[in-house]
Design an enzyme around this catalytic site. Sequence first.
Site, PDB file in Angstrom:
ATOM      1  N   GLY A  13      21.068 -69.709 -35.351  1.00  0.00           N
ATOM      2  CA  GLY A  13      22.082 -70.145 -36.318  1.00  0.00           C
ATOM      3  C   GLY A  13      22.700 -68.952 -37.012  1.00  0.00           C
ATOM      4  O   GLY A  13      21.994 -68.076 -37.518  1.00  0.00           O
ATOM      5  N   ALA A  14      24.042 -68.891 -37.002  1.00  0.00           N
ATOM      6  CA  ALA A  14      24.743 -67.802 -37.689  1.00  0.00           C
ATOM      7  C   ALA A  14      25.482 -68.351 -38.903  1.00  0.00           C
ATOM      8  O   ALA A  14      26.677 -68.141 -39.087  1.00  0.00           O
ATOM      9  CB  ALA A  14      25.693 -67.084 -36.730  1.00  0.00           C
ATOM     10  N   TYR A  16      25.020 -68.966 -43.318  1.00  0.00           N
ATOM     11  CA  TYR A  16      24.764 -68.033 -44.423  1.00  0.00           C
ATOM     12  C   TYR A  16      23.396 -67.370 -44.250  1.00  0.00           C
ATOM     13  O   TYR A  16      23.255 -66.161 -44.411  1.00  0.00           O
ATOM     14  CB  TYR A  16      24.788 -68.777 -45.758  1.00  0.00           C
ATOM     15  CG  TYR A  16      26.164 -69.231 -46.133  1.00  0.00           C
ATOM     16  CD1 TYR A  16      27.018 -68.379 -46.820  1.00  0.00           C
ATOM     17  CD2 TYR A  16      26.617 -70.498 -45.795  1.00  0.00           C
ATOM     18  CE1 TYR A  16      28.296 -68.784 -47.153  1.00  0.00           C
ATOM     19  CE2 TYR A  16      27.889 -70.904 -46.126  1.00  0.00           C
ATOM     20  CZ  TYR A  16      28.724 -70.047 -46.803  1.00  0.00           C
ATOM     21  OH  TYR A  16      29.991 -70.447 -47.118  1.00  0.00           O
ATOM     22  N   LYS A  41      26.017 -71.715 -31.769  1.00  0.00           N
ATOM     23  CA  LYS A  41      26.760 -72.537 -30.797  1.00  0.00           C
ATOM     24  C   LYS A  41      28.238 -72.185 -30.703  1.00  0.00           C
ATOM     25  O   LYS A  41      28.887 -72.554 -29.749  1.00  0.00           O
ATOM     26  CB  LYS A  41      26.546 -74.030 -31.057  1.00  0.00           C
ATOM     27  CG  LYS A  41      26.994 -74.545 -32.382  1.00  0.00           C
ATOM     28  CD  LYS A  41      27.135 -76.060 -32.351  1.00  0.00           C
ATOM     29  CE  LYS A  41      25.857 -76.793 -32.604  1.00  0.00           C
ATOM     30  NZ  LYS A  41      26.057 -78.155 -33.105  1.00  0.00           N
ATOM     31  N   VAL A  84      21.022 -74.398 -29.332  1.00  0.00           N
ATOM     32  CA  VAL A  84      19.565 -74.599 -29.343  1.00  0.00           C
ATOM     33  C   VAL A  84      19.289 -76.080 -29.106  1.00  0.00           C
ATOM     34  O   VAL A  84      19.877 -76.953 -29.751  1.00  0.00           O
ATOM     35  CB  VAL A  84      18.972 -74.175 -30.711  1.00  0.00           C
ATOM     36  CG1 VAL A  84      17.462 -74.403 -30.732  1.00  0.00           C
ATOM     37  CG2 VAL A  84      19.317 -72.734 -31.024  1.00  0.00           C
ATOM     38  N   GLU A 173      34.471 -81.614 -54.888  1.00  0.00           N
ATOM     39  CA  GLU A 173      35.294 -80.483 -54.423  1.00  0.00           C
ATOM     40  C   GLU A 173      36.345 -80.964 -53.414  1.00  0.00           C
ATOM     41  O   GLU A 173      37.495 -80.520 -53.432  1.00  0.00           O
ATOM     42  CB  GLU A 173      34.403 -79.399 -53.790  1.00  0.00           C
ATOM     43  CG  GLU A 173      33.597 -78.626 -54.823  1.00  0.00           C
ATOM     44  CD  GLU A 173      33.240 -77.216 -54.382  1.00  0.00           C
ATOM     45  OE1 GLU A 173      32.950 -77.025 -53.192  1.00  0.00           O
ATOM     46  OE2 GLU A 173      33.260 -76.303 -55.237  1.00  0.00           O
ATOM     47  N   GLN A 321      24.001 -70.159 -51.862  1.00  0.00           N
ATOM     48  CA  GLN A 321      23.418 -69.159 -52.760  1.00  0.00           C
ATOM     49  C   GLN A 321      21.949 -68.909 -52.405  1.00  0.00           C
ATOM     50  O   GLN A 321      21.508 -67.758 -52.262  1.00  0.00           O
ATOM     51  CB  GLN A 321      23.545 -69.694 -54.200  1.00  0.00           C
ATOM     52  CG  GLN A 321      23.071 -68.754 -55.255  1.00  0.00           C
ATOM     53  CD  GLN A 321      23.315 -69.283 -56.679  1.00  0.00           C
ATOM     54  OE1 GLN A 321      22.997 -68.584 -57.622  1.00  0.00           O
ATOM     55  NE2 GLN A 321      23.856 -70.444 -56.861  1.00  0.00           N
ATOM     56  N   LYS A 382      35.033 -68.832 -59.407  1.00  0.00           N
ATOM     57  CA  LYS A 382      34.681 -69.405 -58.093  1.00  0.00           C
ATOM     58  C   LYS A 382      35.180 -68.470 -56.978  1.00  0.00           C
ATOM     59  O   LYS A 382      34.480 -68.215 -55.994  1.00  0.00           O
ATOM     60  CB  LYS A 382      35.330 -70.785 -57.981  1.00  0.00           C
ATOM     61  CG  LYS A 382      35.083 -71.501 -56.677  1.00  0.00           C
ATOM     62  CD  LYS A 382      33.808 -72.295 -56.694  1.00  0.00           C
ATOM     63  CE  LYS A 382      33.576 -73.028 -55.401  1.00  0.00           C
ATOM     64  NZ  LYS A 382      32.265 -73.647 -55.338  1.00  0.00           N
TER      65      LYS A 382
END
Length: 408
Positions: A13-14, A16, A41, A84, A173, A321, A382
């Site tokens: 997984g790429a 955060y 992926k 994966v 949001e 975060q 933000k």
Amino acid sequence: MIALKKPEILILGAGYGGLMTAVNLQKKLGVDEAHITIINKHDYHYQSTWLHEGAAGTIHQDQIRIPIKDVITQHKVKFLKDTVIEIRPNEKQVILENNKLTYDYLVIGLGFEPETFGIKGLKEHALFIRSINSVRFIREHIEYCFAAYNNESEKRDELLTIVVGGAGFTGIELLGELANRIPELCREFDIDRRKVRLICVEAAPTALPGFNPALVEYAMNQLERKGIEFKIGTAIKECTETSIIVAKDENVEEIKAATVIWAAGVRGNSIVEKSGFEAMRGRVKVNSDLRAPGYDHVFIIGDCALVINEEIDRPYPPTAQIAIQMAETCADNLVALVRGKDNLKEFVPDIKGTVCSLGHDDAMGVVFGEKQLYGAQASIMKKVIDNRYLWKLGGLSLVLKKGKLNFF
Ligand SMILES: Cc1cc2nc3c(=O)[nH]c(=O)nc-3n(C[C@H](O)[C@H](O)[C@H](O)COP(=O)(O)OP(=O)(O)OC[C@H]3O[C@@H](n4cnc5c(N)ncnc54)[C@H](O)[C@@H]3O)c2cc1C
């Protein structure tokens, strides 16, 4: 002298967590200390925290994504584009769609999936904010509905009704962005703004549970002023191809809507539990050094990991975060293991605050402990937070290429 085999580190997984682990490792480990491979992926990293903007169409998806090869140092970290399928921790193997790899150390950073809590019809008929492909689809779908409205002999108002399920952080949001985008769409497709309904349905007794009531009131007032209808304390019971069925107390209502976007729940990637790790909604309660219980060679980070906030005896909510902070601890611990040390660091989250955007020009939140921010001040904060992440990932050039530099 016999050369020692370099340990294989696989990062799955790429997002955060995964990408920041790779970036930290490429700074901290020498080329001859380990083989590092990151598997994802897609050949790009996307910023999940901006996906709602892509869905509303207020920014283009290309601003949200970053080619992975632009941020990794390729002679230190190898990138493999693959999906994966399964992890076999007892055999130290990862099964990919097109390959099978073995590892000495594994980092699982496979992120989140929508959680629909078994609500009838949601999986089949609702739209989800989960990737570049999904948000591009949402944007195109809304545009299609607006274009269709004036092209059909019978004007179907449901084409102009958008329902957002959930008034949590993501739902609010998204509503902020949609509120800004709708007037533009009305101009583009010759539609009277008063015909458009933007409805938010939330089962909890308040929007933004966990936020200070003054901040919640500000957010709701700002969004209501822009024409958003809130149905709080109202549960979605069913989603059909053309409507949702909601209930408040004994009152059941059917709302005709061509667009239903589910933003009310996420879980960790289901590959994690399918691979035999003990998980709660795809999240593994990791040891304090971020390793999976019983598997000393496996680190789990980001939305697939669960860490308890001892002060309130509840899990920390999954956030970018925390994923970024976990990546730092995970990389330090991998460096220690590769160098044969066993004094691993404990992960201690350092929550710097939470700012919720209400469109590109408005926001609210808490920073530096207790300081509340509203309006333009919060909105600038933000953008500073967003740009700070890009800085950490790829320095000034990435901030200049992908950053939010228009502060007003
Ligand atoms: C709209 C929205 C707004 C948000 N806003 C904020 C915010 O303001 N602040 C904040 O801190 N958090 C926010 N979050 C939460 C935050 O985005 C997540 O907590 C964060 O993305 C988790 O990071 P991660 O590294 O665990 O996973 P992700 O960032 O989700 O990355 C997972 C990666 O794994 C890849 N992947 C998944 N499955 C496979 C597979 N089978 N094979 C190969 N690759 C795979 C994906 O393509 C992706 O690249 C927001 C989330 C959303 C949806």
